[in-house]
Design an enzyme around this catalytic site. Structure first.
Site, short mmCIF file in Angstrom:
data_model
loop_
_atom_site.label_atom_id
_atom_site.label_comp_id
_atom_site.label_asym_id
_atom_site.label_seq_id
_atom_site.Cartn_x
_atom_site.Cartn_y
_atom_site.Cartn_z
N GLU A 130 0.85 -1.28 0.12
CA GLU A 130 -0.06 -0.09 0.06
C GLU A 130 0.81 1.19 -0.09
O GLU A 130 2.05 1.20 0.83
CB GLU A 130 -0.76 -0.05 1.22
CG GLU A 130 -2.21 -0.28 1.06
CD GLU A 130 -3.09 0.51 0.42
OE1 GLU A 130 -2.75 1.52 -0.15
OE2 GLU A 130 -4.38 0.64 0.95
N ASP A 131 0.30 2.33 -0.58
CA ASP A 131 1.22 3.82 -0.39
C ASP A 131 1.05 3.97 1.09
O ASP A 131 1.96 4.66 1.70
CB ASP A 131 0.26 4.39 -1.44
CG ASP A 131 -1.14 4.75 -1.23
OD1 ASP A 131 -1.51 4.03 -0.81
OD2 ASP A 131 -1.69 5.66 -2.15
N PHE A 177 -2.40 15.70 4.97
CA PHE A 177 -2.64 15.09 3.77
C PHE A 177 -1.36 15.26 2.87
O PHE A 177 -0.91 16.42 2.55
CB PHE A 177 -3.87 15.66 2.91
CG PHE A 177 -4.41 15.05 1.78
CD1 PHE A 177 -5.20 13.90 2.00
CD2 PHE A 177 -3.82 15.57 0.60
CE1 PHE A 177 -5.59 13.18 1.09
CE2 PHE A 177 -4.36 14.63 -0.37
CZ PHE A 177 -5.09 13.52 -0.28
N ARG A 186 0.45 12.77 -8.83
CA ARG A 186 0.91 11.50 -8.68
C ARG A 186 2.41 11.31 -9.11
O ARG A 186 3.34 10.63 -8.69
CB ARG A 186 0.24 10.54 -9.57
CG ARG A 186 -1.10 10.04 -8.77
CD ARG A 186 -1.91 8.99 -9.50
NE ARG A 186 -3.36 8.74 -9.29
CZ ARG A 186 -3.88 8.43 -8.28
NH1 ARG A 186 -3.16 7.90 -7.48
NH2 ARG A 186 -5.04 8.42 -8.17
N ASP A 200 -3.91 5.40 6.70
CA ASP A 200 -4.42 6.43 7.34
C ASP A 200 -5.25 5.99 8.58
O ASP A 200 -4.81 5.78 9.39
CB ASP A 200 -4.90 7.39 6.20
CG ASP A 200 -5.63 8.61 6.87
OD1 ASP A 200 -4.90 9.37 7.16
OD2 ASP A 200 -6.87 8.91 6.88
P1 5GP Z 1 -7.41 4.61 5.13
O1 5GP Z 1 -8.28 3.39 4.74
O2 5GP Z 1 -6.11 4.05 5.83
O3 5GP Z 1 -8.21 5.85 5.68
O4 5GP Z 1 -6.86 5.17 3.74
C1 5GP Z 1 -6.12 4.58 2.72
C2 5GP Z 1 -6.25 5.23 1.25
O5 5GP Z 1 -6.45 6.50 1.53
C3 5GP Z 1 -4.83 5.18 0.76
O6 5GP Z 1 -4.58 4.04 0.22
C4 5GP Z 1 -5.12 6.42 -0.07
O7 5GP Z 1 -5.52 6.25 -1.42
C5 5GP Z 1 -5.86 7.57 0.68
N1 5GP Z 1 -5.22 8.42 1.56
C6 5GP Z 1 -5.17 8.44 2.96
N2 5GP Z 1 -4.33 9.43 3.60
C7 5GP Z 1 -3.76 10.10 2.34
C8 5GP Z 1 -3.03 11.20 2.27
O8 5GP Z 1 -2.45 11.79 3.00
N3 5GP Z 1 -2.74 11.53 0.96
C9 5GP Z 1 -3.42 10.99 -0.30
N4 5GP Z 1 -3.24 11.30 -1.49
N5 5GP Z 1 -4.11 9.84 -0.04
C10 5GP Z 1 -4.48 9.36 1.11
#
Ligand code: 5GP
Length: 176
Positions: A98-99, A151, A164, A102
Site C-alpha cells: 500500500e502507499d 494530507f 502522482r 491513514d
Molecule cells: P485509510 O483507509 O487507511 O484511511 O486510507 C487509505 C487510502 O486513503 C490510501 O490508500 C490513499 O488512497 C488514501 N489516503 C489516505 N491518506 C492520504 C494522504 O495523505 N494523501 C493521499 N493522497 N491519499 C491518502
C-alpha cells in the site's frame, strides 16, 4: 482556494534509500520462497514498481483496486473492491503493498478479504503510515515512514487525480 506547489516532506533520495532497505528486509524474510506481491491501485503503483525491482527473489505481481477518497482529503470510511486479482492465492506467500495507511480501514478490509483466500502467509507493507489517524486494530509488517495527520501527495499519491508524478512526498498548503 488556490493550491501552491506541495512542500517537500520526504525528498526523492530519502524515499529511494528507504525503499532499498524495505526491499532488503523483505528479501531476507522470504529467502528461499516465492512471493506474490499485490499492488493496491492507484496510489501504490510507483512505490510498488520501485520496491519489487529491488527484491531479488522469484516474484509474481498482482493488482487490486479499492475505492478511494475521490477528491476529498478525509476518509469516507467505506471501502469497496473495484478491481480484483486474476489468480487464486491459496498456499502463496502474499505481501500487500500500500502507499499509505491513514484510518487503516482500507488495509483492514484488504487483510480480511485476502485472508479468506487462504494464502500460506500474508504480510502488509505500507510506504507511509499515520499512527495518529488509525481507527482500527492493525499490525503492519513493513513501514517506510511515519507521518502526522497531514494530507500528502506525490510518488504515486494524488489530490483530485493530480501530483502522482512528483518524485517526492509533499504536503499541500492552502492559499487564500
Ligand atoms: P485509510 O483507509 O487507511 O484511511 O486510507 C487509505 C487510502 O486513503 C490510501 O490508500 C490513499 O488512497 C488514501 N489516503 C489516505 N491518506 C492520504 C494522504 O495523505 N494523501 C493521499 N493522497 N491519499 C491518502
Amino acid at each position: 482556494m488556490l493550491l501552491k506547489d506541495p512542500k517537500v516532506l520526504i525528498p526523492e533520495t530519502k524515499i529511494m534509500n528507504r525503499v532499498h532497505e524495505l526491499a532488503s528486509e523483505i528479501a531476507f524474510d522470504y529467502r528461499g520462497k516465492e512471493i506474490t506481491a499485490i499492488c493496491v491501485l492507484k496510489g501504490s503503483f510507483i512505490f510498488f514498481a520501485d520496491l519489487i525491482r529491488n527484491i531479488d527473489l522469484p516474484l509474481n505481481c498482482e493488482f487490486m483496486a479499492v475505492s478511494s477518497y475521490g477528491s476529498k482529503t478525509t476518509s469516507s470510511g467505506e471501502v469497496k473492491l473495484t478491481l480484483d486479482l486474476t489468480e487464486p492465492l491459496e498456499g502463496k506467500h502474499v505481501v500487500v503493498i500500500e502507499d499509505i495507511v491513514d484510518t487503516g480501514l482500507t488495509m483492514q478490509y484488504l487483510v480480511e478479504n485476502l485472508r479468506a483466500r487462504k494464502p500460506a502467509t500474508l504480510r502488509t507493507c505500507a510506504l507511509l503510515f499515520k499512527p495518529e489517524a488509525l481507527q482500527c486494530q492493525l499490525d503492519l509488517d513493513y513501514i517506510g515512514f511515519k507521518l502526522g495527520k497531514e494530507f500528502v501527495v506525490g510518488y504515486g499519491l494524488d489530490y483530485a487525480g493530480r501530483y502522482r508524478q512528483l518524485p517526492y512526498i509533499g504536503a499541500l498548503e492552502s492559499e487564500h
